[in-house]
Design a protein around this motif. Structure first.
Motif, mmCIF file in Angstrom:
data_model
loop_
_atom_site.group_PDB
_atom_site.id
_atom_site.type_symbol
_atom_site.label_atom_id
_atom_site.label_comp_id
_atom_site.label_asym_id
_atom_site.label_seq_id
_atom_site.Cartn_x
_atom_site.Cartn_y
_atom_site.Cartn_z
ATOM 1 N N ILE A 3 58.100 14.673 85.710
ATOM 2 C CA ILE A 3 57.618 15.100 84.400
ATOM 3 C C ILE A 3 56.230 15.690 84.577
ATOM 4 C CG2 ILE A 3 57.039 14.400 82.050
ATOM 5 C CD1 ILE A 3 59.997 14.179 82.635
ATOM 6 N N ARG A 4 56.029 16.881 84.025
ATOM 7 C CA ARG A 4 54.740 17.561 84.154
ATOM 8 C C ARG A 4 54.243 18.034 82.793
ATOM 9 N NH1 ARG A 4 53.057 18.677 89.202
ATOM 10 N NH2 ARG A 4 54.565 18.656 90.918
ATOM 11 N N GLU A 5 52.927 18.264 82.738
ATOM 12 C CA GLU A 5 52.354 18.842 81.534
ATOM 13 C C GLU A 5 52.783 20.308 81.440
ATOM 14 O OE1 GLU A 5 48.043 19.201 79.243
ATOM 15 O OE2 GLU A 5 48.101 18.791 81.395
ATOM 16 N N MET A 6 53.260 20.685 80.281
ATOM 17 C CA MET A 6 53.651 22.069 80.028
ATOM 18 C C MET A 6 52.587 22.705 79.144
ATOM 19 S SD MET A 6 57.027 23.636 78.106
ATOM 20 C CE MET A 6 58.185 23.373 79.447
ATOM 21 N N GLY A 7 51.821 23.616 79.707
ATOM 22 C CA GLY A 7 50.705 24.174 78.974
ATOM 23 C C GLY A 7 49.554 23.192 78.902
ATOM 24 N N LYS A 8 48.607 23.467 78.029
ATOM 25 C CA LYS A 8 47.394 22.651 77.954
ATOM 26 C C LYS A 8 47.201 21.983 76.601
ATOM 27 C CE LYS A 8 46.113 23.708 82.130
ATOM 28 N NZ LYS A 8 46.192 22.684 83.196
ATOM 29 N N GLN A 9 48.267 21.946 75.786
ATOM 30 C CA GLN A 9 48.132 21.349 74.452
ATOM 31 C C GLN A 9 48.715 19.944 74.337
ATOM 32 O OE1 GLN A 9 49.087 24.952 74.509
ATOM 33 N NE2 GLN A 9 46.848 24.985 74.535
ATOM 34 N N GLY A 10 49.291 19.433 75.443
ATOM 35 C CA GLY A 10 49.768 18.055 75.412
ATOM 36 C C GLY A 10 51.259 17.869 75.594
ATOM 37 N N LEU A 11 52.027 18.946 75.559
ATOM 38 C CA LEU A 11 53.472 18.824 75.738
ATOM 39 C C LEU A 11 53.789 18.498 77.191
ATOM 40 C CD1 LEU A 11 56.298 19.112 74.475
ATOM 41 C CD2 LEU A 11 56.221 21.547 75.068
ATOM 42 N N LYS A 12 54.737 17.581 77.403
ATOM 43 C CA LYS A 12 55.184 17.233 78.747
ATOM 44 C C LYS A 12 56.691 17.433 78.832
ATOM 45 C CE LYS A 12 51.450 13.980 79.759
ATOM 46 N NZ LYS A 12 51.083 12.603 80.158
ATOM 47 N N SER A 13 57.128 17.891 80.004
ATOM 48 C CA SER A 13 58.547 18.212 80.180
ATOM 49 C C SER A 13 58.988 17.906 81.589
ATOM 50 C CB SER A 13 58.777 19.703 79.880
ATOM 51 O OG SER A 13 60.059 20.115 80.298
ATOM 52 N N SER A 14 60.290 17.723 81.740
ATOM 53 C CA SER A 14 60.864 17.616 83.071
ATOM 54 C C SER A 14 60.644 18.924 83.815
ATOM 55 C CB SER A 14 62.363 17.308 82.988
ATOM 56 O OG SER A 14 63.027 18.275 82.199
ATOM 57 N N ARG A 15 60.562 18.829 85.121
ATOM 58 C CA ARG A 15 60.277 19.997 85.970
ATOM 59 C C ARG A 15 61.360 21.064 85.847
ATOM 60 N NH1 ARG A 15 57.856 23.436 88.072
ATOM 61 N NH2 ARG A 15 56.822 23.475 90.092
ATOM 62 N N ILE A 16 62.594 20.632 85.640
ATOM 63 C CA ILE A 16 63.720 21.536 85.420
ATOM 64 C C ILE A 16 64.282 21.251 84.037
ATOM 65 C CG2 ILE A 16 66.053 22.177 86.170
ATOM 66 C CD1 ILE A 16 65.284 21.434 88.997
ATOM 67 N N GLY A 17 64.599 22.294 83.282
ATOM 68 C CA GLY A 17 65.233 22.136 81.982
ATOM 69 C C GLY A 17 66.690 22.558 82.043
ATOM 70 N N ASN A 288 72.283 21.687 90.468
ATOM 71 C CA ASN A 288 70.993 22.251 90.081
ATOM 72 C C ASN A 288 69.883 21.209 90.090
ATOM 73 O OD1 ASN A 288 72.345 24.650 89.687
ATOM 74 N ND2 ASN A 288 72.388 24.508 87.458
ATOM 75 N N ILE A 289 70.196 20.009 89.633
ATOM 76 C CA ILE A 289 69.192 18.939 89.572
ATOM 77 C C ILE A 289 68.652 18.613 90.968
ATOM 78 C CG2 ILE A 289 68.911 16.452 89.146
ATOM 79 C CD1 ILE A 289 70.694 16.827 86.672
ATOM 80 N N LYS A 290 69.522 18.677 91.973
ATOM 81 C CA LYS A 290 69.103 18.348 93.341
ATOM 82 C C LYS A 290 68.048 19.314 93.876
ATOM 83 C CE LYS A 290 73.557 16.214 94.442
ATOM 84 N NZ LYS A 290 74.853 16.371 95.164
ATOM 85 N N ALA A 291 67.937 20.494 93.259
ATOM 86 C CA ALA A 291 66.935 21.465 93.694
ATOM 87 C C ALA A 291 65.517 20.930 93.541
ATOM 88 C CB ALA A 291 67.093 22.766 92.917
#
Length: 328
Positions: A3-17, A288-291
């Motif tokens: 899980i990483r920060e997406m942008g600089k406003q606080g949203l966090k997301s999995s590395r792959i969607g 795809n997830i294994k990537a």
């Protein structure tokens, strides 16, 4: 899944969607039951980012995603888009980014998605008739109202991105990005990084071409829109396939399949880049997830870029009539 920060406003997301478009439109037969299983499996495996749009299936895809996440909403970073207007039974498309339409489209998406807020709301394409400040201003009002959490744009140029960001912080830019489509590299990607905007990469598998699973156009279903994509045209197919075949051999030598290497290449281009490969099949989802576990070296990245040489790729990434809706 990282899980990483997406942008600089606080949203966090999995590395792959997970791109959900093909579950309802463009890629042949639908199977909603299996598609919902794919969404559930993705969430169980740690994918949080689900990407849809109101034009996919002309609303059907949002309804499908809404149904799939009904009891799992707290696990999802829900992204959808507005601007491309289609009517059932018609092939014509229009772009509408007027402030009035922004609010109308959002209300319709909220209803179809069966949610009271959208995590990431994109302008799908820029409307040449409407100044970007007007469109983003209306989107910003949705944030104030609590209907949208973060804002995104899709397929715009660096100047538009700057103008939009000056009105309200933009969290993500979504654009096509893969080994054979690198248009975003240079000014646009540099601008994203200067402003702290994440890049969400759609079609990281080149609409399936980079998987190596296709051998000819005969492999495409009758209703598959790739029949009209220039890179899949008869006069371009074999030239493009020759590069993919070389990539397939290289991927095999690395101990992986081409799809995994293609996604791993996108991941290797920066921690601020989030690929969203689409699939409606469980097997491909798990491949795809294994990537995410593949760490390419600098030399391997360069080797892949030499194999899939963008100067040698034949055909535009969209039919000519759609190319004039990007990079505005």
């Amino acid at each position: 899944m990282n899980i990483r920060e997406m942008g600089k406003q606080g949203l966090k997301s999995s590395r792959i969607g997970l791109g959900c478009m093909g579950m309802s439109d463009f890629y042949g037969e639908r199977n909603d039951v299996e598609s919902i299983k794919v969404i559930h499996e993705a969430l169980e495996k740690g994918i949080t980012l689900l990407d849809t749009a109101d034009m996919y299936g002309i609303g059907d895809n949002e309804e499908l995603v809404g149904k799939a996440i009904k009891a799992k909403r707290n696990k999802v970073v829900l992204a959808t888009k507005f601007a491309i207007v289609r009517q059932k039974g018609e092939t014509a498309r229009n772009i509408n980014c007027s402030p009035e339409y922004v609010k109308q489209a959002c209300e319709a998406s909220l209803k179809r998605l069966n949610t009271d807020n959208i995590d990431l709301y994109y302008m799908h394409r820029k409307d040449p008739k409407v100044e970007i400040e007007e469109t983003v201003g209306a989107m910003a009002e949705l944030v104030k109202e609590g209907k949208v959490r973060y804002l995104g744009l899709s397929e715009v140029n660096a100047q538009t991105l700057r103008r939009a960001h000056a009105v309200h912080p933009i969290t993500a830019l979504q654009t096509e990005y893969s080994l054979w489509t690198r248009d975003v590299e240079g000014e646009i990607l540099d601008t994203c990084r200067e402003l702290g905007i994440a890049l969400v990469a759609y079609s990281p598998l080149g609409r399936g071409f980079l998987t190596g699973a296709l051998t000819s156009k005969d492999d495409l279903a009758g209703g598959d829109y790739r029949h009209f994509n220039p890179r899949f045209a008869e006069e371009n197919f074999q030239t493009n396939m020759a590069m993919v075949e070389e990539m397939r051999i290289y991927a095999k030598n690395l101990g992986h399949i081409p799809a995994q290497i293609a996604i791993a290449w996108v991941l290797a281009k920066g921690d601020d880049i989030f690929p969203i490969p689409g699939t409606k099949r469980l097997k491909y989802l798990n491949d795809n997830i294994k990537a995410a576990d593949i760490k390419l070296t600098k030399e391997q990245v360069e080797k892949l870029e030499n194999i899939i040489d963008t100067k040698k790729v034949k055909g535009l990434r969209y039919p000519a009539e759609f190319m004039n809706t990007v990079d505005l």
